[in-house]
Enzyme design. Structure first.
Site, PDB file in Angstrom:
ATOM      1  N   ASP A  39       0.806  -1.220   0.000  1.00  9.34           N
ATOM      2  CA  ASP A  39       0.000   0.000   0.000  1.00  9.34           C
ATOM      3  C   ASP A  39       0.843   1.276   0.000  1.00  9.34           C
ATOM      4  OD1 ASP A  39      -2.094   1.755   0.111  1.00  9.34           O
ATOM      5  OD2 ASP A  39      -2.539   1.413   2.229  1.00  9.34           O
ATOM      6  N   ASP A 235      -1.736   5.116  -5.628  1.00 13.21           N
ATOM      7  CA  ASP A 235      -2.131   4.335  -4.449  1.00 13.21           C
ATOM      8  C   ASP A 235      -2.327   2.861  -4.800  1.00 13.21           C
ATOM      9  OD1 ASP A 235      -3.163   3.270  -2.158  1.00 13.21           O
ATOM     10  OD2 ASP A 235      -4.976   4.486  -2.136  1.00 13.21           O
TER      11      ASP A 235
END
Ligand SMILES: *[C@@H]1O[C@H](CO)[C@@H](O)[C@H](O)[C@H]1NC(C)=O
Ligand SMILES: *[C@@H]1O[C@H](CO)[C@@H](O)[C@H](O)[C@H]1NC(C)=O
Ligand SMILES: *[C@@H]1O[C@H](CO)[C@@H](O)[C@H](O)[C@H]1NC(C)=O
Ligand SMILES: *[C@@H]1O[C@H](CO)[C@@H](O)[C@H](O)[C@H]1NC(C)=O
Length: 360
Positions: A39, A235
């Site tokens: 992440d 992201d």
């Protein structure tokens, strides 16, 4: 405390539905291998812990009671942090954390330090000691996939402080192609920073870039992109490409008119979907290019622009960003077949459409 290791690497594995990549690390002593969601949209690493109350499918995993290198820490020992929120527990001297994600999921537990083991590029191992992490006891609305999250953004509690200010992620496809299996994460000196580059803006704990144009099959579509610096977030913890309102509608109408008469669409939740498989329709499907400041670009082939959600149907892997966020978010489907290099010191991000055939 921030010992620097030259080349920590880790294999990463695709997970098709939901589309996400998982990285393999080992934690504790004796070391327990785990898969964590990769992440770049958050800084805090957390792992499902032994006595997890609300975790699904509790496989034999990491148990802090068994690990010789687990240390719980008090809140004031950790540098001040806004994300996660920290709460001192007077009675025990422990520090509880609460990490909240944008889509409403949450991880709660105890702040601690552990030894985390990565591979090296010569098939060895490297152990990083005293890595801040969250020992998760409660996970609310979280996904079933993996044993936690490896946070690769740059805020205070990030694992990145143990490395040179560099890392890279090489992604093959999300499909179960037997020839794939070379995707990897490289932290520190071994990071691969090649290809076209653009300016990386680091703000509010995210990696931002300036998206300047969107084109469909080589032709620019009318531009409604916001002109604020860093209008787009990179992201890898988000699954699809998210475009802010008008840009989304513009792209969707171009794709609709392109497919008109070839393919009938239907709506599934907030996605536009089509019967059949991407592979069978490959010749008919468009490709798009996202071009950033200074000309770096991401080319999305049909297999990155659409996603096969089941044997029977696939969907446009693009959705509208929730209204309150006037930003675009480049999620994981759009990063397939790219090596993405982050140089935090030079504030530069690199995109290279290159094979990941670097690890065996
Ligand atoms: C916490 O801070 C104390 C005092 O500075 C230090 O002795 C101790 O090693 C620290 N503990 C951890 C786990 O960092
Ligand atoms: C990170 O820590 C420093 C001091 O330890 C603090 O001044 C700063 O505000 C912190 N940053 C965030 C985003 O919490
Ligand atoms: C989980 O998410 C749903 C919708 O996203 C929300 O309605 C629900 O309240 C959430 N559950 C918890 C326990 O927060
Ligand atoms: C997709 O397939 C289903 C089941 O075969 C069918 O009922 C539906 O009409 C099809 N939808 C489109 C848009 O072609």
């Amino acid at each position: 405390m921030s010992e620097t290791e030259s080349a920590a690497i880790s294999h990463i594995y695709p997970h098709q539905n939901p589309p996400i990549f998982l990285t393999q690390i080992s934690i504790g002593e004796p070391a327990v291998p785990l898969l964590l969601i990769v992440d770049t949209g958050s800084s805090f690493t957390w792992i499902k812990c032994g006595a997890c109350n609300t975790c699904h499918s509790q496989l034999p995993g990491y148990d802090p009671m068994v690990s010789l290198t687990y240390k719980s820490v008090s809140c004031d020992n950790s540098s001040y942090s806004s994300s996660p929120a920290l709460f001192p527990v007077k009675k025990t001297g422990e520090c509880h954390y609460r990490q909240v994600y944008f889509h409403g999921s949450e991880s709660r537990g105890t702040l601690a330090k552990e030894t985390i083991q990565f591979e090296t590029d010569d098939d060895g191992f490297v152990s990083i000691q005293n890595v801040d992490f969250g020992c998760a006891q409660d996970i609310i609305n979280g996904s079933d996939v993996g044993s936690g999250v490896l946070g690769l953004a740059y805020e205070n509690l990030s694992i990145l402080k143990h490395f040179e200010n560099k890392f890279s992620l090489c992604f093959e496809t999300l499909s179960n192609d037997p020839n794939s299996g070379h995707s990897f994460l490289a932290l520190g000196d071994g990071a691969r920073t090649t290809g076209q580059s653009t300016v990386l803006f680091m703000k509010y704990g995210h990696y931002h870039v300036d998206l300047e144009t969107i084109s469909v099959n080589g032709r620019d579509i009318p531009n409604y992109l916001t002109h604020i610096k860093g209008n787009t977030i990179i992201d890898t913890g988000t699954t699809l490409l998210n475009l802010a309102g008008k840009s989304y509608n513009e792209l969707k109408s171009h794709i609709d008119s392109f497919l008109d008469g070839h393919l009938n669409s239907f709506i599934d939740g907030n996605l536009v979907c089509y019967n059949g498989t991407i592979q069978r329709q490959l010749q008919r499907l468009p490709r798009i290019t996202l071009t950033f400041y200074k000309g770096a670009s991401l080319e999305l082939d049909p297999t990155s622009l659409f996603h096969q959600f089941s044997d029977k149907y696939f969907c446009l892997a693009v959705m509208m960003t929730p209204e309150e966020i006037d930003l675009n978010i480049i999620g994981i489907t759009a990063l397939q077949n790219y090596n993405v290099g982050f140089d935090l010191e030079d504030e530069t991000i690199f995109f290279d459409k290159i094979s990941c055939d670097y690890l065996n």
